[in-house]
Motif scaffolding. Structure first.
Motif, short mmCIF file in Angstrom:
data_model
loop_
_atom_site.label_atom_id
_atom_site.label_comp_id
_atom_site.label_asym_id
_atom_site.label_seq_id
_atom_site.Cartn_x
_atom_site.Cartn_y
_atom_site.Cartn_z
N GLY A 1 62.83 12.23 65.39
CA GLY A 1 61.40 11.99 65.34
C GLY A 1 60.94 10.89 66.27
O GLY A 1 59.82 10.92 66.80
N ARG B 1 58.65 13.34 61.12
CA ARG B 1 57.46 14.15 61.44
C ARG B 1 57.15 14.17 62.93
O ARG B 1 56.34 14.98 63.39
CB ARG B 1 56.25 13.63 60.65
N GLY B 2 57.83 13.33 63.71
CA GLY B 2 57.65 13.37 65.16
C GLY B 2 58.50 14.41 65.86
O GLY B 2 58.41 14.56 67.09
N ASN C 1 59.64 18.32 66.57
CA ASN C 1 59.09 19.68 66.49
C ASN C 1 60.08 20.75 66.94
O ASN C 1 59.68 21.85 67.32
CB ASN C 1 57.83 19.76 67.35
N GLY D 1 57.59 17.97 62.18
CA GLY D 1 56.37 18.24 62.92
C GLY D 1 55.85 19.65 62.68
O GLY D 1 56.60 20.53 62.22
#
Length: 344
Positions: free
Chosen positions: A165, A264-265, A267, A307
């Protein structure tokens, strides 16, 4: 020259000739091992120098590598356990499948640097593994790897997903094992962290001269990491002997990460693998554990912690506890991971 001497020399020459003829044609030196020790100079977040140690194994022609990050109280031997490697060595299976591996000793463990315990924190774990990934991509450790996967276990998975992330370009694929974003904190607190032992009081670690912030666990605590039906008592005994370290800094910054959710960073593709009987990570009601009845259910639970464009797959290894690679189902775990990596 005396006749006796001539006869002895003739006999010796004949014996040598016969030995040469009898030697099999394939009696050449054994091929060199694809594995070697590495020690990478790294910097902590405050600029302090350190060294991260590990074992790099590169099958011929491999341009993909999995960076293997062990959990709390483990070093690199978690991934290449020194007992029944045909069952318990993830690195062996990965290398046989043509995938290079770098199994690490985290900062503060194994042969890596042991700085003051206040510096052995999640941010410094992330920083040192990040520099290691960069070294793999640039060829600083030998080969240049075009694809890098992070594969973690427990706290090593937390380091891996927080790194992904924070530095998403480092990671082509992420595999977490033995972890969820909603661990069973009650079980962890009562069964693991309430039974610590300062490393300075443990005969195994006392010669290192570590400060009071370095912690290990008492012998016998490892049973909580296993499920009875898929554990080997010989493995648990050896596991206790090989116990390593963590620090109060690791623990404090991990709890902070639970709130930050750096993952959450990221993807990219994620594969979440847990044992169905993992007492530390599974539970009916979050935040006291995650659902572990099926891989799809686990993936659905974990997806919001990555993400919006991340693809999250999951797998549950039945009848297996927290230490997936040290359970008798380890070959199933390894095959699941390798098959998933081949698809991504």
């Amino acid at each position: 020259m005396p006749t006796f001497t001539r006869l002895c020399r003739a006999a010796a020459a004949c014996a040598l000739a016969l030995a040469t003829l009898a030697a099999p044609a394939h009696a050449s030196p054994a091929p060199a091992s694809p594995c070697r020790e590495v020690a990478l100079p790294v910097s902590l977040t405050d600029g302090s120098p350190a060294r991260l140690a590990g074992t790099l194994c590169v099958p011929e022609g491999a341009d993909r590598v999995a960076v293997l990050v062990p959990g709390i109280t483990y070093d690199r031997q978690y991934w290449d356990f020194p007992y029944r490697p045909d069952i318990y060595s993830f690195t062996r299976r990965a290398n046989e499948a043509g995938l290079a591996t770098l199994a690490l000793d985290k900062l503060g463990t194994g042969r890596s640097t042991h700085p003051p315990s206040t510096q052995v924190t999640l941010p410094n774990q992330i920083a040192t593994v990040h520099q290691t990934v960069q070294a793999l991509r640039t060829g600083a450790l030998g080969p240049i790897f075009t694809k890098v996967a992070l594969v973690g276990h427990s706290y090593g998975s937390i380091i891996a997903y927080a790194l992904a992330g924070t530095h998403p370009r480092d990671v082509d694929a992420l595999v977490t094992t033995g972890v969820t974003h909603t661990p069973n904190l009650f079980t962890i607190a009562t069964q693991v962290f309430l039974h610590p032992q300062p490393a300075m009081l443990d005969p195994k670690f006392a010669p290192l001269g570590l400060d009071a912030g370095y912690i290990t666990t008492q012998r016998g605590r490892k049973a909580i990491f296993y499920a009875a039906r898929t554990s080997d008592p010989a493995v648990i005994d050896r596991d206790n002997e090989l116990r390593d370290l963590y620090t109060l800094g690791d623990l404090a910054t991990y709890l902070k990460e639970l709130a930050l959710t750096s993952s959450r960073g990221y993807n990219g593709p994620v594969y979440v693998v847990n044992g169905g009987d993992d007492q530390l990570m599974c539970g009916a009601v979050p935040p006291m554990g995650a659902p572990c009845s099926s891989g799809n259910e686990l993936a659905d639970h974990e997806k919001p912690f990555y993400g919006p464009e991340a693809t999250v797959d999951g797998a549950i290894i039945p009848d297996t506890g927290h230490d997936l690679t040290l359970s008798t189902t380890a070959p199933d775990t390894a095959q699941n991971i390798l098959d998933w990596l081949n698809r991504h």
